[in-house]
Scaffold this motif. Structure first.
Motif, short mmCIF file in Angstrom:
data_model
loop_
_atom_site.label_atom_id
_atom_site.label_comp_id
_atom_site.label_asym_id
_atom_site.label_seq_id
_atom_site.Cartn_x
_atom_site.Cartn_y
_atom_site.Cartn_z
N ASN B 172 0.89 -1.31 0.05
CA ASN B 172 -0.16 0.04 0.09
C ASN B 172 0.81 1.39 -0.05
N TYR B 173 1.93 1.25 0.71
CA TYR B 173 2.95 2.30 0.55
C TYR B 173 3.48 2.62 -0.87
N TYR B 174 4.12 1.34 -1.45
CA TYR B 174 4.75 1.75 -2.81
C TYR B 174 3.92 1.66 -3.90
N VAL B 175 2.83 1.50 -3.73
CA VAL B 175 1.95 1.91 -5.10
C VAL B 175 1.55 3.54 -5.01
N THR B 176 1.94 4.06 -4.02
CA THR B 176 1.83 5.19 -3.84
C THR B 176 3.25 6.18 -4.66
N VAL B 177 4.16 5.29 -4.77
CA VAL B 177 5.67 5.99 -5.27
C VAL B 177 5.20 6.03 -6.71
N PRO B 178 5.70 6.91 -7.53
CA PRO B 178 5.53 7.05 -8.94
C PRO B 178 6.48 5.96 -9.61
N GLY B 179 5.97 5.43 -10.52
CA GLY B 179 6.49 4.31 -11.06
C GLY B 179 7.60 4.69 -11.89
N GLU B 180 7.69 5.96 -12.39
CA GLU B 180 8.63 6.56 -13.24
C GLU B 180 10.06 6.49 -12.61
N LEU B 181 10.16 6.58 -11.24
CA LEU B 181 11.21 6.58 -10.37
C LEU B 181 11.88 5.16 -10.79
N VAL B 182 11.09 4.19 -10.79
CA VAL B 182 11.74 2.80 -10.99
C VAL B 182 11.96 2.54 -12.42
N LYS B 183 11.08 2.90 -13.27
CA LYS B 183 11.41 2.96 -14.79
C LYS B 183 12.75 3.61 -15.09
N ALA B 184 12.78 4.52 -14.67
CA ALA B 184 14.02 5.67 -15.04
C ALA B 184 15.35 4.73 -14.24
#
Lengths: 303, 290
Positions: B172-184
């Motif tokens: 539930n916390y990680y779904v609020t982290v923007p996925g772009e961060l990981v993609k980049a």
């Protein structure tokens, strides 16, 4: 995703790792969850259809355990106790929790400190809570003696050893432990209410009590729902509190399905009957929780 | 005049609100006060006074008895070894379930694959089940595994049935982290573990706190698993406390019972005082289950 990494050695290897690693790391949890919950539930269901006593046996025996369970007076007593305890526990906790939340929401000084005090019982084990209240409620040296010392010599307060009233002592201890938590839920809900609606109502000349009963409290419906579900869940699986407070007694006056299940499944060598009672507890929990899951799912689909 | 009346009324209402709040605070505090004061009394004082009377001489005898000589059934070594059992069970179980839960949450939010959402749903449903429905098979399986050590058994069980909550918290916390961060990060060539340890873990401190506190209180306070899956000298604190209080041999030593109860409560109370903020957050997040 479509970024090209120019010919780095091991490129495909690392891509492969990215596909496999997540599944590999998740695998133990998948196994634990599937076996620990779903296989075990099936297993318990199977046991409930056998004549297992001291040791598990796996020959199909039909509904004998359920017939025995439904003919068992102690079981119905336990279910009735669960109804009384659960009903009162939920109702009083909701009422107290809401009242405290509304009062605390009136720009109270030391709100943080008061909140901390209301909530600390939630950090305790039900065994500790039960032990404390067992001492407080004991007729010889507890509250009754205190009343006598203060001059109210006619007072008798022996609920904990009185078969007709013992179940209410479980309610008292349960409410003491859990109502602060309900307060925290409601307070969070109250803080989420849109201020502009309240301001508009005030402009229209609505009094504070009216605003609460007509606007704010109805808007807390989802909080009521989840608080209800949590409390119901606590009630259904209640075990430690009663074990510490009354041990299910006097007689079977505070017996609950969880105690019935534990004793038949683990100390009385009635595995099959214990399994059947566990299945009934599962159905009870489902009956309470399904509406929540259903409404949550519907809300998620809409949102 | 009307103004004066109104302000008087407002003052009375304020007073009433504070009065109710203080009364409620007393009702929550009273049992703790009674436990504490009883634990410092001698048995004679307990019989002579009443619940609210203060101890005359702050006697520590009950505390030392509770810690090292009180009898639970036939054993008379006090609570200290059971306290240690609970610690030995709690620390690994909390750490393992938190770490695995963090990875699970990371995968279920950033590395979704076919079926992963369905699995999350299956895990969530698990949080609603009463444990009574799994303990019979679990006892059987632990028997087959020939895991005789009580602490080892309890660590295993607490990890298995704690994962649902720790996974839920982190997911539930990680779904609020923007996925772009990981993609980049992936474009830059960072892999599965690198992204987790370098990017997500450093920003997860609040969730880690919630998880640690939730698991600590859940596992320390557990009684059902303790009484079912452990035996004799391997039992955790809660089970030992209940045995102590319900031992019916000899004179009932209420002061020792209360001292032992406070000892059992101290670790989670301490956690609550230090990390109250996270404790409440965990409760309301775990509220999705109950």
């Amino acid at each position: 995703m479509t970024a090209s990494r120019q010919g780095a050695p091991g490129f495909s290897l690392s891509r492969l790792a990215d596909v496999i690693l997540p599944k590999l790391v998740l695998a133990p949890t998948v196994l634990a969850c599937l076996v620990g919950f779903y296989v075990f539930i099936g297993w318990t269901a199977w046991l409930s259809f056998t004549e297992s006593r001291l040791l598990p046996r796996y020959e199909w025996a039909g509904f004998v355990q359920y017939v025995e369970l439904f003919g068992n007076e102690r079981w119905w007593g336990a279910m009735q106790n669960l109804g009384i305890f659960g009903g009162l526990f939920i109702l009083v906790s909701l009422a107290l929790g809401l009242l405290m939340a509304v009062l605390l929401d009136q720009k109270i000084r030391f709100e943080g400190a008061i909140r901390t005090l209301y909530l600390y019982p939630m950090a305790l084990s039900f065994i500790v809570t039960g032990t404390a209240w067992k001492w407080i409620l004991n007729p010889g040296l507890g509250l009754e003696k205190m009343a006598h010392d203060w001059g109210f010599t006619g007072v008798t307060f022996d609920w904990i050893i009185n078969p007709d009233f013992a179940i209410y002592t479980v309610v008292i201890a349960g409410v003491w432990q859990s109502s602060g938590f309900v307060m925290a839920l409601f307070l969070a809900g109250l803080r989420g209410v849109d201020d502009s609606i309240i301001k508009a109502a005030q402009m229209d000349g609505a009094s504070l009590p009216t605003i609460y009963t007509r606007i704010i409290i109805p808007s807390l419906r989802p909080v009521f729902l989840s608080a209800f579900m949590i409390l119901a869940h606590i009630a259904v699986k209640s075990f430690d509190l009663v074990m510490a407070l009354t041990g299910g007694g006097p007689g079977f006056a505070t017996d609950l399905p969880s105690i019935f299940m534990y004793q038949h499944g683990f100390t009385r060598g009635q595995l099959g009957l214990g399994a059947a009672s566990a299945m009934m507890m599962l159905f009870t929990a489902c009956a309470v929780v399904m509406p929540l899951l259903y409404s949550e799912l519907r809300r998620e689909r809409r949102g | 005049m009307a103004d004066y009346q109104q302000s008087l009324q407002a003052k009375l209402i304020r007073f009433g609100i504070y009065a109710v709040l203080v009364l409620m605070a007393l009702w929550y505090l009273a049992p703790l006060y009674v436990m504490l004061s009883t634990s410092f009394k001698t048995l004679d004082e307990i019989r002579a006074g009443n619940l609210l009377s203060l101890p005359g001489t702050f006697s520590l005898d009950a505390w030392s008895a509770a810690w090292s000589t009180a009898c639970t059934g036939v054993e008379c070594g006090g609570m200290k070894s059971y306290f240690a059992n609970s610690l030995k069970m709690m620390i690994p179980a909390v750490l393992i379930s938190t770490l695995v839960g963090a990875f699970n949450g990371y995968i279920l939010s950033m590395w979704r694959f076919k079926g992963s959402d369905m699995f999350f749903m299956a895990l969530l449903i698990g949080t609603f089940l009463p444990f009574q429905v799994v303990i019979l098979p679990m006892a059987q399986v632990l028997g087959w595994l020939q895991l005789e050590n009580s602490t080892g058994r309890l660590v295993l069980v607490h990890v298995i049935y704690g994962l649902q909550f720790t996974t839920l918290f982190f997911r539930n916390y990680y779904v609020t982290v923007p996925g772009e961060l990981v993609k980049a990060a992936r474009i830059d060539g960072a892999g599965f573990f690198r992204i987790f340890f370098k990017i997500l873990l450093p920003i997860s401190v609040p969730t880690i706190m919630v998880c640690l506190i939730w698991q600590t209180t859940q596992i320390w306070n557990d009684y059902l698993f303790g009484v079912v899956f452990s035996s004799g000298e391997g039992q955790p604190m809660t089970v030992a406390l209940n045995n102590l209080v319900n031992t019916s041999t000899g004179v009932k030593q209420y002061n020792v019972d209360m001292a032992a109860a406070i000892i059992a409560a101290l670790p989670t109370l301490l956690v609550y005082m230090v990390g109250g903020k996270y404790f409440v957050r965990g409760l309301t997040a775990g509220a999705v289950k109950g």
